[in-house]
Design a protein around this motif. Sequence first.
Motif, short mmCIF file in Angstrom:
data_model
loop_
_atom_site.label_atom_id
_atom_site.label_comp_id
_atom_site.label_asym_id
_atom_site.label_seq_id
_atom_site.Cartn_x
_atom_site.Cartn_y
_atom_site.Cartn_z
N GLU A 1 -9.79 14.02 3.79
CA GLU A 1 -8.47 14.16 3.18
C GLU A 1 -8.61 14.50 1.69
OE1 GLU A 1 -5.81 10.77 4.44
OE2 GLU A 1 -7.64 10.25 5.56
N LEU A 2 -7.88 15.50 1.24
CA LEU A 2 -7.83 15.86 -0.18
C LEU A 2 -6.42 15.53 -0.66
CD1 LEU A 2 -9.56 19.38 -0.06
CD2 LEU A 2 -10.60 17.12 -0.07
N VAL A 3 -6.33 14.62 -1.64
CA VAL A 3 -5.03 14.05 -2.01
C VAL A 3 -4.86 14.08 -3.53
CG1 VAL A 3 -3.49 12.10 -1.64
CG2 VAL A 3 -5.40 12.46 -0.08
N SER A 4 -3.70 14.51 -3.99
CA SER A 4 -3.41 14.46 -5.42
C SER A 4 -3.19 13.02 -5.87
CB SER A 4 -2.17 15.29 -5.75
OG SER A 4 -1.00 14.64 -5.26
N THR A 5 -3.31 12.77 -7.14
CA THR A 5 -3.12 11.42 -7.67
C THR A 5 -1.73 10.88 -7.35
OG1 THR A 5 -4.70 11.80 -9.46
CG2 THR A 5 -3.11 10.01 -9.76
N ASP A 6 -0.72 11.68 -7.62
CA ASP A 6 0.66 11.21 -7.37
C ASP A 6 0.91 10.96 -5.89
OD1 ASP A 6 1.28 11.33 -10.05
OD2 ASP A 6 2.14 13.35 -9.95
N LYS A 7 0.37 11.82 -5.03
CA LYS A 7 0.55 11.64 -3.59
C LYS A 7 -0.20 10.39 -3.12
CE LYS A 7 2.14 12.96 0.42
NZ LYS A 7 3.60 13.01 0.70
N ALA A 8 -1.37 10.13 -3.70
CA ALA A 8 -2.15 8.95 -3.32
C ALA A 8 -1.38 7.68 -3.66
CB ALA A 8 -3.50 8.96 -4.02
N ILE A 9 -0.68 7.67 -4.81
CA ILE A 9 0.14 6.51 -5.19
C ILE A 9 1.25 6.31 -4.17
CG2 ILE A 9 1.75 5.63 -6.92
CD1 ILE A 9 0.06 7.11 -9.04
N GLU A 10 1.92 7.41 -3.80
CA GLU A 10 3.01 7.34 -2.83
C GLU A 10 2.51 6.82 -1.48
OE1 GLU A 10 5.44 10.56 -0.14
OE2 GLU A 10 5.01 11.12 -2.23
N LEU A 11 1.39 7.37 -1.02
CA LEU A 11 0.85 6.97 0.28
C LEU A 11 0.36 5.52 0.27
CD1 LEU A 11 -1.15 10.21 1.17
CD2 LEU A 11 0.93 9.38 2.29
N ALA A 12 -0.27 5.11 -0.85
CA ALA A 12 -0.78 3.74 -0.93
C ALA A 12 0.37 2.74 -0.85
CB ALA A 12 -1.56 3.55 -2.23
N LYS A 13 1.50 3.07 -1.46
CA LYS A 13 2.66 2.18 -1.44
C LYS A 13 3.27 2.06 -0.04
CE LYS A 13 4.10 2.68 -6.27
NZ LYS A 13 5.15 3.16 -7.19
N SER A 14 3.04 3.07 0.79
CA SER A 14 3.63 3.05 2.13
C SER A 14 3.04 1.95 3.01
CB SER A 14 3.42 4.41 2.82
OG SER A 14 2.06 4.58 3.18
N GLY A 15 1.79 1.57 2.71
CA GLY A 15 1.14 0.53 3.48
C GLY A 15 0.55 1.00 4.79
N SER A 16 0.82 2.24 5.18
CA SER A 16 0.31 2.75 6.46
C SER A 16 -0.88 3.68 6.27
CB SER A 16 1.43 3.50 7.21
OG SER A 16 1.93 4.56 6.41
N TRP A 17 -1.07 4.19 5.08
CA TRP A 17 -2.17 5.12 4.79
C TRP A 17 -3.50 4.38 4.76
CZ3 TRP A 17 -4.19 6.79 -0.48
CH2 TRP A 17 -5.00 7.92 -0.38
N ILE A 18 -3.55 3.31 3.97
CA ILE A 18 -4.70 2.41 3.93
C ILE A 18 -4.18 1.02 4.23
CG2 ILE A 18 -6.63 1.53 2.58
CD1 ILE A 18 -6.42 4.01 0.82
N LYS A 19 -4.63 0.46 5.32
CA LYS A 19 -4.12 -0.85 5.74
C LYS A 19 -4.97 -1.98 5.16
CE LYS A 19 -2.34 0.93 10.13
NZ LYS A 19 -2.79 2.31 9.96
N ALA A 20 -4.38 -3.16 5.11
CA ALA A 20 -5.08 -4.32 4.57
C ALA A 20 -6.33 -4.65 5.37
CB ALA A 20 -4.14 -5.53 4.53
N SER A 21 -6.33 -4.28 6.64
CA SER A 21 -7.47 -4.59 7.51
C SER A 21 -8.59 -3.56 7.43
CB SER A 21 -6.99 -4.70 8.96
OG SER A 21 -6.38 -3.48 9.37
#
Length: 395
Positions: free
Chosen positions: A158-178
């Motif tokens: 995956e190639l992700v911009s900084t702003d998009k990475a912030i948005e995706l990280a906040k979603s909780g589904s992109w990178i999970k706690a587990s």
Amino acid sequence: MLHAHNCHSPNAVFSLHIDGHPDAGDPDDWSKTPLYRMPRNEHELKLMMQQNDIFIQIAAGTGLINRFIWVWPKFDVGGWFHKKNESYVSMKLEVGFMYQDEGIRPALELCYCLQSDYFQIKHPCNIAKVNRRMLEGIEPFPIDRGSCLDMTLGGIVELVSTDKAIELAKSGSWIKASDSVILDIDEDFYGCEAVSAPLYDAGMNEDDIKGLSFYVGKILCTDNAKDEMKADRYFQKLLKAVQETLKRCHSGRLGEETCESNHAFTEAVLALMPDMTTTKDIMCLPKESTLFMLVNLVARLSRCSDTQLQHIASIGVCMYESQRSTTFNRNNGMILCAGYNGPMSDKVLYHSTNEQEIAISSRSLKEMLTQAFIPQVVTVCRSVRDGYTPRRSFH
């Protein structure tokens, strides 16, 4: 680019790579690395550390990771890896092997097939040719899918911009706690410069820089960070001694005979230096041989302008690569720490930064990482030796 990941490893993790560069370089020699399995001893682990920007591919080839995320910085808009500026792109890779007829005997090559829903791929399957550095930069060799065998390695890139990475990280589904995450941060995420640029601006050229590095490498040899710093301190003292001796020559305080003879000038310089017996642990050769090389180095430095000497001092000397690298050899000596690429190189996207921009990047980084997931491993790379992190800002 090849990112080979083993989807079947029960202990698979993924790499969150926050960097000004993807670090997706091809290993010099795949045959030295443990493929399809983790390293079994320190020797195999060392063989995986061939060069500075290939660790991701090699770690993936062992099956350690099956997902690689590169978060690229704000300044890289329009960069080579995402010229259309998509904020998010993902690709699925399958990697295997094939034999290619080389005349004498078939050569084992890596091959890969790539697919993506985000862009059209003209030649989805190619020979990687990763074991030949001389082919770096050459277009891939298209092949039929059926020619690539044993494709049991695979994964997602995956190639992700900084702003998009912030948005995706906040979603909780992109990178999970587990999720098991290796967090890898390179400080050239903040900015990227050619550390040698001031030397070129001051009138030096590539031959001048390589010439200085050659003699530095014949005089100073180290194999650890402590001695590396000691050697740089010695070099800084040598530069100051050269500057002081030049001033004395220009003012007439030293005789014409001393100032016009390389050997006599070097003796005047060394008179201002610590006794060489106190620095023998960082010297490459016996005292007599070192003195011979010092005469040549001092002669070159004495022909530099005061401005050039100041810039040389700001760059200093360092080991040519990490002592942990597979190919490291103490006897190769140190170099002028001028980085891997010059200011005119088209291999790296350069971007100068300032304190305000650094603060903004830090806030973005914090916002991206203040989420539910906790990395299992965190690495931070300064990118000072390779000359990319802006030298005036790296501290």
